[in-house]
Design an enzyme around this catalytic site. Structure first.
Site, PDB file in Angstrom:
ATOM      1  N   GLU A 112     -10.267   2.113   2.518  1.00  0.00           N
ATOM      2  CA  GLU A 112      -8.991   2.669   2.063  1.00  0.00           C
ATOM      3  C   GLU A 112      -8.142   2.912   3.308  1.00  0.00           C
ATOM      4  OE1 GLU A 112      -7.886   2.805  -0.830  1.00  0.00           O
ATOM      5  OE2 GLU A 112      -9.691   2.443  -2.007  1.00  0.00           O
ATOM      6  N   CYS A 118      -1.041   8.750   2.757  1.00  0.00           N
ATOM      7  CA  CYS A 118      -1.145   7.301   2.962  1.00  0.00           C
ATOM      8  C   CYS A 118      -0.211   6.503   2.065  1.00  0.00           C
ATOM      9  CB  CYS A 118      -2.587   6.846   2.767  1.00  0.00           C
ATOM     10  SG  CYS A 118      -3.249   7.216   1.126  1.00  0.00           S
TER      11      CYS A 118
END
Length: 385
Positions: free
Chosen positions: A129, A163
């Site tokens: 990720e 993010c």
């Protein structure tokens, strides 16, 4: 987890075919610092629920949370199925030298490459990720105040240390002129005349990140904000204009409360700009025209997409979350987390007898039994038979 039955063809009507989900074994979870509880515990729960044992490596940057996890988790969980390892890059590197059954890493693409390289030694599967520069296109037909409200909220949430936060805005010079006063109004409404004292605005995690972000304030021209305070690790909600593609602020993921605006003349130019970059973790498009939003969706690629909205989709357990290309591989959230940490094992259980029915599969093959096989197996022309 209960097995999942699957349909069969005519020749397998007496067989049982199903997917059996089994644990990978020993899982290493390398967690990030920006949401250190959520992005640690969600993965821990998913891996344990799938039946794996877990080596948990919290981020050393979020020191307070790291300490709490190491102290509290052993009080409530069976220590035979998990361990918390503290330390920095050296300790993480040592963990990666071991033979593991699965690695889940959340962090930067740079470190993600290190993790993936280490995983190749034992052919260990990974979920990465990662981050990226998430574009946000704003069409000329938008209401600037509506866009300002939504973009400012998900840009400055957690001081931009998210993010999936927008990393830059793409819009025409005309929309920029309308958007700037709306953004200024929204920032004042959200955080007051003195954002530094606002309880609704986060501060930067540490001095290293603060210094990196403060250096980016020197790029282009500051249109809104730009103030900083080193002792408080404070960076004001900032908007940069006259931004060029080659500037440092456009060469790395910002991960802070700084929003560059890059001028484009059309949605086509915006799409070309986006497609010149690495595939982002998220992409956003604002327009009153569904055709424009759909163009942005269909002609680009990203881990996730938001049309006229920010990253509220990450709260949904019904959809997967993950990157693509440079922004990562694999997915999780809700049941997808369980599935990520499970090996999906195809199983077929057939009767031990009834051999006469099986003889149709065996050579030599005549035209008659080949036709019968095709009929019995359906129209699966891409299978072995």
């Amino acid at each position: 987890m209960k097995d999942e039955p699957r349909s069969t063809n005519l020749f397998m009507k007496l067989d049982s075919v199903f997917i059996w989900k089994e644990p990978f074994g020993l899982v290493l979870i390398i967690a990030p610092w920006n949401y250190p509880l959520n992005l640690t515990l969600v993965l821990l729960v998913g891996a344990l629920a799938a039946g794996s044992c877990v080596v948990l490596k919290p981020s050393e940057i979020s020191q307070g949370t790291e300490k709490v996890l190491a102290e509290v988790l052993p009080q409530y969980l069976d220590q035979s199925c998990f361990a918390v390892v503290l330390g920095g890059p050296q300790e993480t590197g040592q963990l990666l030298e071991h033979k593991l059954d699965y690695i889940f890493f959340t962090g930067s693409p740079r470190v993600g490459k290190i993790v993936m390289t280490a995983a190749t030694k034992h052919l260990t599967p990974v979920t990465l990720e990662l981050g990226g520069k998430n574009p946000c296109y704003v069409d000329d037909n938008c209401d600037p105040q509506t866009v300002a409200n939504r973009v400012a909220w998900f840009c400055y949430f957690n001081a931009g240390q998210t993010c999936v936060a927008p990393d830059y805005v793409l819009c025409s010079p005309e929309m920029q002129e309308r958007l700037l006063p709306a953004l200024q109004s929204t920032i004042t409404r959200f955080y007051g005349d003195d954002p530094q004292s606002s309880p609704n605005l986060g501060h930067i995690i540490n001095q290293k990140q603060f210094q990196r972000l403060r250096a980016l304030l020197g790029c282009s021209r500051v249109a809104i904000g730009g103030q900083s305070n080193e002792s408080d690790r404070y960076i004001a909600p900032t908007v940069l204009v006259d931004v060029q593609e080659t500037e440092p602020v456009m060469q790395e993921e910002i991960f802070g409360p700084i929003l560059p605006i890059v001028n484009v003349q059309s949605v086509d130019e915006a799409i070309k700009f986006i497609n010149r970059q690495e595939k982002p973790l998220a992409l956003y498009a604002f327009s009153n025209s569904s055709q424009v939003v759909n163009q942005m969706l269909e002609r680009t690629s990203s881990g996730s997409f938001g049309g006229n909205e920010g990253f509220t989709y990450i709260s949904l357990l019904s959809v997967p979350f993950g990157g693509v290309g440079h922004s990562g591989m694999g997915r999780y959230h809700g049941k997808f987390t369980f599935d990520t940490f499970s090996h999906h094992r195809t199983c077929l259980l057939a009767p031990s007898g009834l051999e006469k029915l099986k003889e149709i599969h065996y050579p030599p093959y005549t035209d008659w039994n080949q036709q019968l096989l095709r009929w019995g197996m359906g129209s699966q022309s891409c299978t072995l038979l």
